[in-house]
Design an enzyme around this catalytic site. Structure first.
Site, short mmCIF file in Angstrom:
data_model
loop_
_atom_site.label_atom_id
_atom_site.label_comp_id
_atom_site.label_asym_id
_atom_site.label_seq_id
_atom_site.Cartn_x
_atom_site.Cartn_y
_atom_site.Cartn_z
N LYS A 188 -49.14 4.34 11.04
CA LYS A 188 -48.57 5.45 10.26
C LYS A 188 -47.05 5.41 10.32
O LYS A 188 -46.46 4.86 11.25
CB LYS A 188 -49.09 6.80 10.77
CG LYS A 188 -48.76 7.13 12.24
CD LYS A 188 -47.40 7.74 12.49
CE LYS A 188 -47.06 7.91 13.95
NZ LYS A 188 -45.66 8.24 14.22
N PRO B 161 -47.15 -3.08 16.31
CA PRO B 161 -46.37 -3.20 17.56
C PRO B 161 -46.66 -2.04 18.51
O PRO B 161 -46.88 -0.91 18.07
CB PRO B 161 -44.92 -3.15 17.09
CG PRO B 161 -44.95 -3.47 15.65
CD PRO B 161 -46.28 -3.06 15.12
N GLY C 80 -51.61 2.89 19.18
CA GLY C 80 -52.67 3.31 20.11
C GLY C 80 -53.53 4.40 19.49
O GLY C 80 -54.75 4.41 19.63
N ASP D 45 -50.97 12.14 17.78
CA ASP D 45 -51.04 11.48 16.47
C ASP D 45 -52.46 11.16 16.03
O ASP D 45 -52.68 10.73 14.89
CB ASP D 45 -50.27 10.14 16.51
CG ASP D 45 -48.77 10.36 16.44
OD1 ASP D 45 -48.34 11.37 15.87
OD2 ASP D 45 -48.04 9.49 16.97
O1 C5P Z 1 -49.64 13.68 22.76
P1 C5P Z 1 -49.04 12.37 23.16
O2 C5P Z 1 -49.69 11.79 24.35
O3 C5P Z 1 -48.91 11.42 22.04
O4 C5P Z 1 -47.55 12.72 23.58
C1 C5P Z 1 -46.79 11.92 24.43
C2 C5P Z 1 -45.63 12.74 24.98
O5 C5P Z 1 -44.70 13.03 23.94
C3 C5P Z 1 -46.00 14.09 25.55
O6 C5P Z 1 -46.39 13.98 26.88
C4 C5P Z 1 -44.73 14.87 25.37
O7 C5P Z 1 -43.81 14.56 26.40
C5 C5P Z 1 -44.14 14.33 24.08
N1 C5P Z 1 -44.53 15.14 22.91
C6 C5P Z 1 -43.92 16.37 22.72
N2 C5P Z 1 -44.28 17.12 21.64
C7 C5P Z 1 -45.21 16.68 20.75
C8 C5P Z 1 -45.84 15.43 20.95
C9 C5P Z 1 -45.47 14.68 22.04
O8 C5P Z 1 -43.06 16.80 23.49
N3 C5P Z 1 -45.54 17.43 19.71
#
Ligand code: C5P
Length: 301
Positions: free
Chosen positions: A15, A104, A112, A146
């Site tokens: 995406k 990548p 992922g 995501d």
């Molecule tokens: O949800 P995901 O594991 O993809 O998010 C990885 C990290 O990115 C979270 O632990 C957080 O630190 C940050 N994040 C955030 N706000 C979001 C999505 C991700 O702060 N809406």
């Protein structure tokens, strides 16, 4: 009854975020977002086979994918997605997951998450579950911000921390979007998402026009308008902390892209092209100094 040996192949698209507004920090530590997300024709290919009980995974990689950046298989989002499906739906069978990775890793392209979304959609079919899309998206939200957008597919508006997803033109007359051609480039550095969000400072957020302008450019397939409407609230911080990302963006601009933007939290950047021929010309000018690929956005719905 789930039959061992059944096989399914899934193309799991990467995406890009055409807009990414960071609206503020939430009490749970995540950030409130508003983002237009579109899948593109760069895909990982997933081969899913039903087994008797275990979940196991193997990988092969294409150019641009650095295998050393892949963590332990056991913690891989695709494996976790399969185990979550097993436990939530009380499935006795297992799954063998083979992924040919082209997206990548750690590139802001949702690689992922794409694999996790592909596993959820694939196992839903392979195991004959046939669950509603909304339920599968909620399952995906347990794995990463995501994932729901990629389980939904098509152009979406993503809100909340990423779990509130709806079709960008849901409830409207069918949209005949032809899609945009774009070149995605990746300088090969990792921008860990938590670090990027931590560095985000309020005050740089955008207004309602960002969303409106991008949605109408997609609706009318107007790539010049889309180039003007590109926005990513994380971009300034990433360019400051990772000069090679800023440099790659500058190279895309110099090669003639109509507009260039960081995707998600980076490190990938993408540049919009007028059409396929223009995209090929841009790719030729970029040469072979870093990984890049010419893709098209997937159909809107
Ligand atoms: O949800 P995901 O594991 O993809 O998010 C990885 C990290 O990115 C979270 O632990 C957080 O630190 C940050 N994040 C955030 N706000 C979001 C999505 C991700 O702060 N809406």
């Amino acid at each position: 009854m789930v039959r061992a040996g059944s096989v399914i192949t899934i193309e799991a698209p990467a995406k890009i975020n055409l807009t990414l507004e960071v609206l503020g920090k939430r009490p749970d530590g995540y950030h409130a977002l508003r983002s237009i997300v579109m899948p593109v024709t760069l895909t990982d290919t997933l081969f899913l086979t039903t087994t008797y009980s275990q979940v196991a995974m193997t990988l092969t990689v294409g150019p641009g994918v650095d295998l050393s950046k892949i963590g332990a298989m056991d913690r891989n989002l695709a494996v976790r997605a399969a185990r979550l499906m097993q436990s939530r739906y009380r499935i006795n069978a297992g799954a063998r997951i083979h992924i040919h990775k082209r997206i990548p890793i750690g590139g802001g392209l949702g690689g992922g998450s794409a694999d996790a979304a592909g596993v959820i959609r694939g196992l839903d079919r392979l195991w004959g579950l046939d669950r509603p899309c909304g339920e599968l998206m909620a399952l995906g939200a347990e794995l990463g911000s995501d994932v729901p957008a990629l389980v939904h597919g098509g152009a979406v508006l993503m809100e909340g921390r990423g779990e509130l997803v709806r079709g960008l033109f849901e409830g409207e007359a069918p949209v005949a979007c032809e899609g945009f051609w774009l070149v995605i480039a990746n300088p090969g550095v990792m921008c860990p998402t938590p670090d990027v969000f931590k560095k985000w400072r309020a005050g740089l957020t955008a207004g309602p026009l960002i969303l409106h302008n991008m949605a109408s450019s997609i609706r009318t397939s107007d790539v010049s308008a889309a180039a003007d409407a590109l926005y990513n609230g994380l971009q300034g911080g990433v360019f400051e902390s990772y000069p090679s990302v800023a440099q790659t963006a500058a190279q895309l601009q110099q090669a003639g892209c109509l507009g260039v933007l960081l995707s998600g939290s980076g490190a990938s950047v993408f540049g919009l092209a007028r059409d396929e021929a223009h995209g090929q010309e841009i790719s030729r000018k970029l040469g072979s100094g870093f990984w890049h690929v010419l893709v098209r956005t997937c159909p809107v719905v």
